[in-house]
Design a protein around this motif. Structure first.
Motif, PDB file in Angstrom:
ATOM      1  N   GLY A  50       0.813  -1.208   0.000  1.00 37.19           N
ATOM      2  CA  GLY A  50       0.000   0.000   0.000  1.00 37.19           C
ATOM      3  C   GLY A  50       0.849   1.260   0.000  1.00 37.19           C
ATOM      4  N   PHE A  51       1.928   1.244   0.775  1.00 42.29           N
ATOM      5  CA  PHE A  51       2.842   2.386   0.795  1.00 42.29           C
ATOM      6  C   PHE A  51       3.478   2.586  -0.579  1.00 42.29           C
ATOM      7  CE2 PHE A  51       7.276   3.795   1.059  1.00 42.29           C
ATOM      8  CZ  PHE A  51       7.102   5.067   1.582  1.00 42.29           C
ATOM      9  N   ALA A  52       3.886   1.474  -1.205  1.00 45.76           N
ATOM     10  CA  ALA A  52       4.494   1.553  -2.536  1.00 45.76           C
ATOM     11  C   ALA A  52       3.504   2.130  -3.540  1.00 45.76           C
ATOM     12  CB  ALA A  52       4.959   0.162  -2.976  1.00 45.76           C
ATOM     13  N   ALA A  53       2.220   1.785  -3.381  1.00 43.65           N
ATOM     14  CA  ALA A  53       1.194   2.349  -4.264  1.00 43.65           C
ATOM     15  C   ALA A  53       1.083   3.857  -4.048  1.00 43.65           C
ATOM     16  CB  ALA A  53      -0.153   1.678  -4.003  1.00 43.65           C
ATOM     17  N   GLY A  54       1.195   4.279  -2.798  1.00 38.90           N
ATOM     18  CA  GLY A  54       1.144   5.702  -2.505  1.00 38.90           C
ATOM     19  C   GLY A  54       2.315   6.468  -3.086  1.00 38.90           C
ATOM     20  N   GLN A  55       3.432   5.769  -3.304  1.00 37.43           N
ATOM     21  CA  GLN A  55       4.610   6.386  -3.893  1.00 37.43           C
ATOM     22  C   GLN A  55       4.579   6.336  -5.421  1.00 37.43           C
ATOM     23  OE1 GLN A  55       7.261   7.925  -2.123  1.00 37.43           O
ATOM     24  NE2 GLN A  55       5.663   7.805  -0.563  1.00 37.43           N
ATOM     25  N   GLY A  56       3.520   5.763  -5.982  1.00 37.48           N
ATOM     26  CA  GLY A  56       3.379   5.713  -7.428  1.00 37.48           C
ATOM     27  C   GLY A  56       4.068   4.543  -8.085  1.00 37.48           C
ATOM     28  N   ARG A  57       4.548   3.581  -7.298  1.00 37.59           N
ATOM     29  CA  ARG A  57       5.238   2.419  -7.867  1.00 37.59           C
ATOM     30  C   ARG A  57       4.260   1.410  -8.465  1.00 37.59           C
ATOM     31  NH1 ARG A  57      10.284   1.521  -6.873  1.00 37.59           N
ATOM     32  NH2 ARG A  57      10.041  -0.738  -6.737  1.00 37.59           N
ATOM     33  N   MET A  58       3.001   1.507  -8.054  1.00 39.54           N
ATOM     34  CA  MET A  58       1.923   0.684  -8.600  1.00 39.54           C
ATOM     35  C   MET A  58       0.621   1.358  -8.201  1.00 39.54           C
ATOM     36  SD  MET A  58       1.913  -2.538  -5.893  1.00 39.54           S
ATOM     37  CE  MET A  58       3.620  -2.462  -5.300  1.00 39.54           C
ATOM     38  N   ALA A  63      -2.024  -3.225  -6.460  1.00 40.66           N
ATOM     39  CA  ALA A  63      -1.468  -3.806  -5.236  1.00 40.66           C
ATOM     40  C   ALA A  63      -2.422  -4.837  -4.649  1.00 40.66           C
ATOM     41  CB  ALA A  63      -1.183  -2.707  -4.212  1.00 40.66           C
ATOM     42  N   ILE A  64      -3.717  -4.479  -4.602  1.00 41.09           N
ATOM     43  CA  ILE A  64      -4.716  -5.410  -4.060  1.00 41.09           C
ATOM     44  C   ILE A  64      -4.861  -6.637  -4.972  1.00 41.09           C
ATOM     45  CG2 ILE A  64      -7.173  -5.694  -3.547  1.00 41.09           C
ATOM     46  CD1 ILE A  64      -7.192  -2.747  -2.684  1.00 41.09           C
ATOM     47  N   ALA A  65      -4.863  -6.410  -6.277  1.00 41.87           N
ATOM     48  CA  ALA A  65      -5.030  -7.511  -7.226  1.00 41.87           C
ATOM     49  C   ALA A  65      -3.857  -8.482  -7.158  1.00 41.87           C
ATOM     50  CB  ALA A  65      -5.178  -6.962  -8.641  1.00 41.87           C
ATOM     51  N   TRP A  66      -2.628  -7.958  -7.165  1.00 40.71           N
ATOM     52  CA  TRP A  66      -1.454  -8.819  -7.133  1.00 40.71           C
ATOM     53  C   TRP A  66      -1.365  -9.612  -5.827  1.00 40.71           C
ATOM     54  CZ3 TRP A  66       1.309 -10.616 -10.918  1.00 40.71           C
ATOM     55  CH2 TRP A  66       1.480  -9.872 -12.084  1.00 40.71           C
ATOM     56  N   THR A  67      -1.619  -8.947  -4.707  1.00 39.58           N
ATOM     57  CA  THR A  67      -1.520  -9.654  -3.427  1.00 39.58           C
ATOM     58  C   THR A  67      -2.636 -10.682  -3.269  1.00 39.58           C
ATOM     59  OG1 THR A  67      -2.716  -7.833  -2.318  1.00 39.58           O
ATOM     60  CG2 THR A  67      -0.306  -7.786  -2.235  1.00 39.58           C
ATOM     61  N   THR A  68      -3.813 -10.384  -3.814  1.00 36.21           N
ATOM     62  CA  THR A  68      -4.903 -11.357  -3.747  1.00 36.21           C
ATOM     63  C   THR A  68      -4.596 -12.563  -4.631  1.00 36.21           C
ATOM     64  OG1 THR A  68      -6.530  -9.631  -3.264  1.00 36.21           O
ATOM     65  CG2 THR A  68      -7.374 -11.720  -4.112  1.00 36.21           C
ATOM     66  N   LEU A  69      -4.026 -12.300  -5.801  1.00 39.47           N
ATOM     67  CA  LEU A  69      -3.603 -13.407  -6.669  1.00 39.47           C
ATOM     68  C   LEU A  69      -2.572 -14.274  -5.957  1.00 39.47           C
ATOM     69  CD1 LEU A  69      -3.548 -14.865  -9.397  1.00 39.47           C
ATOM     70  CD2 LEU A  69      -1.817 -13.218 -10.159  1.00 39.47           C
TER      71      LEU A  69
END
Length: 210
Positions: A50-58, A63-69
């Motif tokens: 989630g932090f990485a998403a906030g930094q624009g890395r994804m 982030a939710i889709a990849w971790t759920t997969l």
């Protein structure tokens, strides 16, 4: 672009480096491994993503889709481990354990047949049981489509809460781990009490029979 901060070495350092290098796929891989190797902390992986998403890395959705997969892939691996273990082997093992009766397995199986889908869905949102619940589902040969649906929904809810927490906390994403650790300790305490009560009841009944 800001790099993901690391918290310490060991497994946590490995996870942060994986997410930092690979982004969403790295987070998904880490979560899949977490199912197979519980010492890898999902409480670190998810808010970190989630932090990485906030930094624009994804993106947050990514982030939710990849971790759920990753959760589903890891759960399916344990499901098939349960299939390979099978009912006969499980019953043979149980028959050699002190204080355990084969009739206990019969009652557990009957209960799982009635409540299996709900158990898998809710189990994906409880520490420790998140991974372990896939094994009895495999042993009992739960319908794979049903297992996948329940696992996906439960994992989606759990992952979304932690990923979004990390997204909104920003650089303080690691604070989520403290709250998750408290929840995990509570679950462990409940399990210890339940096991102790089970053993006590069995010992008292055995003493009365003698």
């Amino acid at each position: 672009m800001t790099s993901t901060p690391t918290t310490d070495g060991g497994l946590t350092g490995f996870v942060t480096d994986l997410v930092d290098r690979l982004g969403g796929p790295g987070a998904g891989l880490a979560v899949a491994l977490e199912n197979l190797f519980p010492p890898i902390p999902s409480e670190v992986i998810l808010p970190l993503a989630g932090f990485a998403a906030g930094q624009g890395r994804m993106s947050v959705i990514g982030a939710i889709a990849w971790t759920t997969l990753g959760s589903v892939v890891g759960a399916v691996a344990l499901y098939y481990a349960g299939v390979l273990l099978g009912r006969d082997r499980l019953r043979a093992i149980a028959g050699r354990l002190p204080l355990i009766k084969v009739s206990d397995l019969d009652r557990t199986e009957a209960w799982f047949h009635r409540h299996g889908p709900k158990t898998v869905l809710l189990g994906r949102m409880i520490p420790i049981f998140r991974s372990l619940i896939s094994i009895p589902a495999g042993v009992e040969r739960m319908s794979l489509p049903v297992f996948l649906l329940c696992t996906t929904v439960g994992s989606l809810i759990w992952n979304s809460v932690f990923v979004l927490s990390g997204y909104y906390l920003g650089a303080n994403w690691h604070e989520v781990e403290a709250y998750a650790a408290t929840f995990q300790k509570l679950v462990i305490a409940v399990c210890v009490v339940a096991v102790a009560a089970f053993v006590a009841v069995r010992l008292v009944r055995r003493h009365r029979v003698r």
